[in-house]
Scaffold this motif. Structure first.
Motif, PDB file in Angstrom:
ATOM      1  N   VAL A  22       0.839  -1.211   0.000  1.00 54.77           N
ATOM      2  CA  VAL A  22       0.000   0.000   0.000  1.00 54.77           C
ATOM      3  C   VAL A  22       0.867   1.252   0.000  1.00 54.77           C
ATOM      4  CG1 VAL A  22      -1.636   1.360   1.355  1.00 54.77           C
ATOM      5  CG2 VAL A  22      -1.990  -1.105   1.081  1.00 54.77           C
ATOM      6  N   LEU A  23       1.903   1.269   0.839  1.00 52.87           N
ATOM      7  CA  LEU A  23       2.805   2.428   0.883  1.00 52.87           C
ATOM      8  C   LEU A  23       3.544   2.600  -0.446  1.00 52.87           C
ATOM      9  CD1 LEU A  23       4.361   2.064   4.468  1.00 52.87           C
ATOM     10  CD2 LEU A  23       2.670   3.752   3.706  1.00 52.87           C
ATOM     11  N   HIS A  60      10.798   5.128  -7.509  1.00 52.84           N
ATOM     12  CA  HIS A  60      10.046   6.239  -6.918  1.00 52.84           C
ATOM     13  C   HIS A  60      10.764   7.563  -7.136  1.00 52.84           C
ATOM     14  CE1 HIS A  60       8.180   3.145  -3.921  1.00 52.84           C
ATOM     15  NE2 HIS A  60       7.580   3.125  -5.091  1.00 52.84           N
ATOM     16  N   CYS A  61       9.983   8.603  -7.335  1.00 49.69           N
ATOM     17  CA  CYS A  61      10.562   9.935  -7.539  1.00 49.69           C
ATOM     18  C   CYS A  61      11.336  10.385  -6.301  1.00 49.69           C
ATOM     19  CB  CYS A  61       9.459  10.946  -7.853  1.00 49.69           C
ATOM     20  SG  CYS A  61       8.543  10.578  -9.376  1.00 49.69           S
ATOM     21  N   VAL A  62      10.766  10.122  -5.137  1.00 40.28           N
ATOM     22  CA  VAL A  62      11.396  10.502  -3.872  1.00 40.28           C
ATOM     23  C   VAL A  62      11.386   9.291  -2.957  1.00 40.28           C
ATOM     24  CG1 VAL A  62      11.311  12.039  -1.873  1.00 40.28           C
ATOM     25  CG2 VAL A  62      10.561  12.873  -4.115  1.00 40.28           C
ATOM     26  N   ARG A  63      12.522   9.014  -2.355  1.00 38.03           N
ATOM     27  CA  ARG A  63      12.593   7.911  -1.405  1.00 38.03           C
ATOM     28  C   ARG A  63      11.685   8.193  -0.215  1.00 38.03           C
ATOM     29  NH1 ARG A  63      17.122   4.464  -1.511  1.00 38.03           N
ATOM     30  NH2 ARG A  63      17.514   3.957  -3.697  1.00 38.03           N
ATOM     31  N   SER A  64      10.845   7.228   0.124  1.00 38.92           N
ATOM     32  CA  SER A  64       9.907   7.404   1.230  1.00 38.92           C
ATOM     33  C   SER A  64      10.569   7.070   2.558  1.00 38.92           C
ATOM     34  CB  SER A  64       8.684   6.503   1.024  1.00 38.92           C
ATOM     35  OG  SER A  64       7.865   6.516   2.158  1.00 38.92           O
ATOM     36  N   THR A  65      10.624   8.073   3.454  1.00 38.01           N
ATOM     37  CA  THR A  65      11.188   7.840   4.786  1.00 38.01           C
ATOM     38  C   THR A  65      10.334   6.848   5.558  1.00 38.01           C
ATOM     39  OG1 THR A  65      12.056  10.100   4.833  1.00 38.01           O
ATOM     40  CG2 THR A  65      11.901   8.939   6.936  1.00 38.01           C
ATOM     41  N   MET A  66       9.006   6.996   5.436  1.00 34.97           N
ATOM     42  CA  MET A  66       8.088   6.090   6.130  1.00 34.97           C
ATOM     43  C   MET A  66       8.274   4.653   5.641  1.00 34.97           C
ATOM     44  SD  MET A  66       3.914   6.175   6.338  1.00 34.97           S
ATOM     45  CE  MET A  66       3.939   7.813   7.070  1.00 34.97           C
ATOM     46  N   LEU A  67       8.420   4.485   4.328  1.00 34.26           N
ATOM     47  CA  LEU A  67       8.590   3.151   3.754  1.00 34.26           C
ATOM     48  C   LEU A  67       9.914   2.537   4.195  1.00 34.26           C
ATOM     49  CD1 LEU A  67       7.160   1.134   1.898  1.00 34.26           C
ATOM     50  CD2 LEU A  67       8.355   2.157  -0.039  1.00 34.26           C
ATOM     51  N   ASN A  68      10.958   3.350   4.254  1.00 33.92           N
ATOM     52  CA  ASN A  68      12.264   2.852   4.709  1.00 33.92           C
ATOM     53  C   ASN A  68      12.226   2.436   6.180  1.00 33.92           C
ATOM     54  OD1 ASN A  68      13.634   3.069   2.283  1.00 33.92           O
ATOM     55  ND2 ASN A  68      14.264   5.182   2.658  1.00 33.92           N
ATOM     56  N   ILE A  69      11.586   3.270   7.007  1.00 32.64           N
ATOM     57  CA  ILE A  69      11.485   2.952   8.442  1.00 32.64           C
ATOM     58  C   ILE A  69      10.664   1.681   8.642  1.00 32.64           C
ATOM     59  CG2 ILE A  69      10.549   3.714  10.661  1.00 32.64           C
ATOM     60  CD1 ILE A  69      11.239   6.589   9.815  1.00 32.64           C
ATOM     61  N   TYR A  70       9.524   1.617   7.935  1.00 30.25           N
ATOM     62  CA  TYR A  70       8.679   0.429   8.061  1.00 30.25           C
ATOM     63  C   TYR A  70       9.413  -0.817   7.557  1.00 30.25           C
ATOM     64  CZ  TYR A  70       4.690  -2.706   7.755  1.00 30.25           C
ATOM     65  OH  TYR A  70       3.855  -3.772   7.909  1.00 30.25           O
ATOM     66  N   GLY A  71      10.179  -0.667   6.477  1.00 27.11           N
ATOM     67  CA  GLY A  71      10.952  -1.784   5.951  1.00 27.11           C
ATOM     68  C   GLY A  71      11.965  -2.289   6.962  1.00 27.11           C
ATOM     69  N   LEU A  72      12.592  -1.376   7.684  1.00 25.65           N
ATOM     70  CA  LEU A  72      13.556  -1.774   8.716  1.00 25.65           C
ATOM     71  C   LEU A  72      12.866  -2.471   9.882  1.00 25.65           C
ATOM     72  CD1 LEU A  72      15.893   1.367   8.772  1.00 25.65           C
ATOM     73  CD2 LEU A  72      16.446  -0.915   7.906  1.00 25.65           C
ATOM     74  N   VAL A  73      11.648  -1.996  10.233  1.00 27.23           N
ATOM     75  CA  VAL A  73      10.874  -2.637  11.300  1.00 27.23           C
ATOM     76  C   VAL A  73      10.525  -4.075  10.907  1.00 27.23           C
ATOM     77  CG1 VAL A  73       8.669  -2.633  12.555  1.00 27.23           C
ATOM     78  CG2 VAL A  73       9.933  -0.490  12.216  1.00 27.23           C
ATOM     79  N   VAL A  74      10.085  -4.242   9.672  1.00 26.34           N
ATOM     80  CA  VAL A  74       9.760  -5.581   9.173  1.00 26.34           C
ATOM     81  C   VAL A  74      11.007  -6.455   9.143  1.00 26.34           C
ATOM     82  CG1 VAL A  74       8.973  -6.898   7.163  1.00 26.34           C
ATOM     83  CG2 VAL A  74       7.781  -4.796   7.827  1.00 26.34           C
ATOM     84  N   LEU A  75      12.127  -5.871   8.735  1.00 24.70           N
ATOM     85  CA  LEU A  75      13.390  -6.614   8.695  1.00 24.70           C
ATOM     86  C   LEU A  75      13.757  -7.136  10.079  1.00 24.70           C
ATOM     87  CD1 LEU A  75      15.939  -7.419   6.997  1.00 24.70           C
ATOM     88  CD2 LEU A  75      16.948  -5.257   7.765  1.00 24.70           C
ATOM     89  N   VAL A  76      13.583  -6.284  11.088  1.00 26.51           N
ATOM     90  CA  VAL A  76      13.893  -6.696  12.465  1.00 26.51           C
ATOM     91  C   VAL A  76      12.928  -7.785  12.924  1.00 26.51           C
ATOM     92  CG1 VAL A  76      13.938  -5.948  14.866  1.00 26.51           C
ATOM     93  CG2 VAL A  76      14.963  -4.510  13.098  1.00 26.51           C
ATOM     94  N   ASN A  77      11.615  -7.568  12.676  1.00 21.37           N
ATOM     95  CA  ASN A  77      10.598  -8.515  13.143  1.00 21.37           C
ATOM     96  C   ASN A  77      10.668  -9.864  12.441  1.00 21.37           C
ATOM     97  OD1 ASN A  77       9.552  -6.653  14.917  1.00 21.37           O
ATOM     98  ND2 ASN A  77       7.910  -5.986  13.558  1.00 21.37           N
ATOM     99  N   MET A  78      10.865  -9.815  11.116  1.00 22.92           N
ATOM    100  CA  MET A  78      10.732 -11.032  10.310  1.00 22.92           C
ATOM    101  C   MET A  78      12.048 -11.756  10.037  1.00 22.92           C
ATOM    102  SD  MET A  78       7.478 -11.369   9.620  1.00 22.92           S
ATOM    103  CE  MET A  78       7.332 -10.907  11.344  1.00 22.92           C
TER     104      MET A  78
END
Length: 307
Positions: free
Chosen positions: A160-161, A185-203
């Protein structure tokens, strides 16, 4: 191409190496590997399903892991085979998002399944008297449900993000939609990067730490026991540990590709991606089929009947 609704985006894959020259070689090679993946994984799953003495939590988790490998491959191989026979390697925007979703959801499930397997081995070896009361059919089903449901839910947020971001490029550096998709993406999403790192830690990171912790405990306890106990522990735990290390090393490349902005030559990207797509799904049934004594015994009988 614009970002209006009802517009299909076509993204050209630039990760293929001389696809025009080697298209039929690639096609035959990948089709052969895909058939081998389906046959080898399905054979082990069939043996586990068909033999009552393999209806134990350890083997059920192995079957789930192998099914996961087949699903992982099926989300990628059909599109690759079409690419090799096509003049242009393109994919629709919606299909790319679906492939991205399937890729990371099933990869995350693999780590959670390996964590569940390590917990089963820990209880079996370190708390044998409590094993039947802890690893009940209900608890096993809950662990399987969590291993597939949590990545599915987290993957939805990622897609979705990603879908909300505007695209300024339409050429992927890889041969499938994975982390390289965010470079469009035209601009790197800070929210998407942070969420990706959270998922990386969790999963990834937490399950890996959990597996290493449980196996360390197992090896410490069995080291104090007799040789037969150590041999049995090594026989059941080492295959899981080898699979974890193998898959973790391959995914490190995928993380480096985006998170650290690391640039790799085209041929290196191509070979490393093929390693993840070809080597790992074939590695699982081989390591479990040859290293797990009970499965290997039934496998020999199965092939004797076949041939």
């Amino acid at each position: 191409m614009d970002n209006d609704l009802n517009v299909t985006y076509f993204i050209t894959f630039a990760g293929h190496v001389e696809v025009d020259k080697y298209r039929y070689l690639y096609f035959v090679m990948m089709l052969t590997v895909y058939i081998l993946i389906i046959c080898s994984n399905s054979t082990i799953v069939y043996l586990i399903w068909n033999h009552q003495n393999l209806h134990e939590p350890m083997y059920i988790f192995i079957a789930a892991l192998l099914i996961n490998s087949v699903l992982f491959s099926t989300g990628i191989y059909p599109k690759l085979l079409i690419d090799f026979l096509s003049d242009r390697q393109i994919i629709s925007y919606s299909t790319c998002l679906f492939q991205l979703y399937a890729y990371y959801t099933l990869a995350s499930s693999e780590f959670l399944l390996l964590a569940a397997m390590s917990y089963d081995r820990y209880v079996s070896i370190c708390k044998p008297l409590q094993y039947q009361t802890i690893m009940t059919k209900t608890n096993v089903n809950v662990l399987l449900f969590v291993a597939w449901l949590v990545p599915v839910c987290q993957g939805v947020v990622t897609v979705v993000l990603s879908a909300k971001k505007k695209l300024c490029a339409f050429t992927l550096k890889g041969i499938m939609c994975n982390s390289t998709f965010q470079t469009l993406h035209c601009v790197r999403s800070t929210m998407l990067n942070i969420y990706g790192l959270v998922v990386l830690v969790n999963m990834v990171i937490c399950p890996t730490i959990f597996v290493l912790f449980t196996y360390t405990r197992i090896f410490i306890i069995t080291y104090r026991s007799c040789r037969e106990v150590r041999r049995k522990a090594a026989q059941t735990c080492l295959p899981h540990l080898i699979v974890l290390i193998n898959f973790s090393c391959l995914l490190v490349y995928d993380v480096l590709l985006l998170r650290m902005g690391t640039e790799f030559p085209k041929i290196v990207r191509f070979i490393m991606t093929l390693q993840l797509l070809m080597y790992h799904p074939l590695f699982n049934p081989i390591i479990y089929g040859l290293k797990m004594k009970e499965i290997y015994k039934h496998l020999k009988i199965f092939f004797r009947k076949m041939f």
